[in-house]
Design an enzyme around this catalytic site. Structure first.
Site, PDB file in Angstrom:
ATOM      1  N   HIS A  95       0.845  -1.196   0.000  1.00 50.27           N
ATOM      2  CA  HIS A  95       0.000   0.000   0.000  1.00 50.27           C
ATOM      3  C   HIS A  95       0.878   1.243   0.000  1.00 50.27           C
ATOM      4  O   HIS A  95       1.829   1.359   0.795  1.00 50.27           O
ATOM      5  CB  HIS A  95      -0.913   0.026   1.220  1.00 50.27           C
ATOM      6  N   SER A  96       0.563   2.196  -0.882  1.00 48.89           N
ATOM      7  CA  SER A  96       1.241   3.487  -0.957  1.00 48.89           C
ATOM      8  C   SER A  96       2.743   3.264  -1.196  1.00 48.89           C
ATOM      9  O   SER A  96       3.117   2.671  -2.209  1.00 48.89           O
ATOM     10  CB  SER A  96       0.953   4.303   0.306  1.00 48.89           C
ATOM     11  N   MET A  97       3.609   3.706  -0.297  1.00 54.56           N
ATOM     12  CA  MET A  97       5.039   3.459  -0.463  1.00 54.56           C
ATOM     13  C   MET A  97       5.316   1.972  -0.614  1.00 54.56           C
ATOM     14  O   MET A  97       6.202   1.561  -1.372  1.00 54.56           O
ATOM     15  CB  MET A  97       5.817   4.017   0.733  1.00 54.56           C
ATOM     16  N   SER A 123      -1.727  -0.755  -4.071  1.00 55.58           N
ATOM     17  CA  SER A 123      -2.835  -0.046  -3.422  1.00 55.58           C
ATOM     18  C   SER A 123      -2.417   1.375  -3.072  1.00 55.58           C
ATOM     19  O   SER A 123      -1.321   1.595  -2.535  1.00 55.58           O
ATOM     20  CB  SER A 123      -3.225  -0.819  -2.154  1.00 55.58           C
TER      21      SER A 123
END
Length: 256
Positions: A95-97, A123
């Site tokens: 997710h994200s990073m 994500s």
């Protein structure tokens, strides 16, 4: 309680070990958090899947280690630590990073002729060939920095936002992570052979157009899932995210 991995390895955490599981799911956390962000995933996924959460330096039981500020050194570290565990079919979720790191790791493994994921779940992150949609946060004092984090992303726990001592402990990792994200430069490479599933939130600044770009990063299948919520929909929509991840893994790995 975090359980130690069978192979001594500070980068990997097992909350519900399943040594007989058919497939592994490596989960990559977002900026500023540790492996415990995926604690409940190990309880929700079927018995055929073993969840292995990734622990970056500078988090939780690695708090005394300096957080890395560039993608390549962190990917190199994770590749070294993950490879001994890639002895069964596996997938990545980030997710994200964490999505950026999972993608770079998947590509690096494939290009090196190493075992690589059978599926990639990304994500809350724009496709890597697209520019970062938000400018870097200036080197602000802690209070202003936290306020800017809240304005952009929300999700900063009150226990951190209101406690200077907690800020001193947790903000260095968040600052390092944002530097890592904003210093990233995408190097064009052949698309991945594995399929990609991209997840986003309806109220996130990472919009559908940012997520659709992931389609160009795979020769395999592509699915787009947009769920209610902001950037941290992955925490408010956990049950639905896990349900869709489970369904895709059952299809890809012929589970059950």
């Amino acid at each position: 309680m975090i359980m130690s991995a069978p192979i001594a390895n500070r980068s990997l955490k097992y909350f519900t070990p399943r040594p007989d599981a058919q497939v592994l799911l490596f989960c990559f956390p977002w900026a500023g958090v540790g492996a415990s962000a995926f604690y409940w995933w190990s309880k929700r996924l079927p018995d055929e899947v073993e969840v292995i959460a990734v622990q970056y330096p500078g988090r939780e039981d690695r708090l005394r280690e300096p957080a890395l500020r560039r993608v390549s050194p962190l990917v190199d570290l994770l590749m070294r630590d993950l490879l001994p565990r890639c002895n069964r079919p596996f997938a990545f979720f980030g997710h994200s990073m964490g999505a950026l790191l999972a993608f770079e790791l998947a590509g690096g493994m494939a290009r090196a002729g190493l075992p690589s994921p059978g599926h990639l779940f990304v994500s809350g992150r724009q496709a890597p060939q697209l520019p970062e949609p938000m400018a870097p946060i200036p080197d602000l004092p802690d209070e202003e920095f936290v306020a800017e984090l809240q304005r952009r992303y929300g999700g900063v726990p009150e226990v951190i936002a209101r406690d200077p001592e907690m800020c001193t402990i947790f903000l260095p990792a968040i600052r390092a992570d944002l530097e890592l994200v904003h210093s990233y430069t995408h190097e064009p490479a052949p698309p991945l052979d594995c399929g990609i599933s991209a997840f986003g939130g309806t109220e996130d600044r990472i919009g559908r157009e940012h997520l659709e770009g992931w389609r160009l990063q795979t020769r395999g299948s592509f699915q787009l899932h947009v769920l209610p919520g902001d950037h941290f929909f992955v925490t408010t929509q956990t049950e639905e995210v896990v349900r869709r991840v489970t369904r895709q893994m059952q299809s890809v790995f012929a589970l059950g």
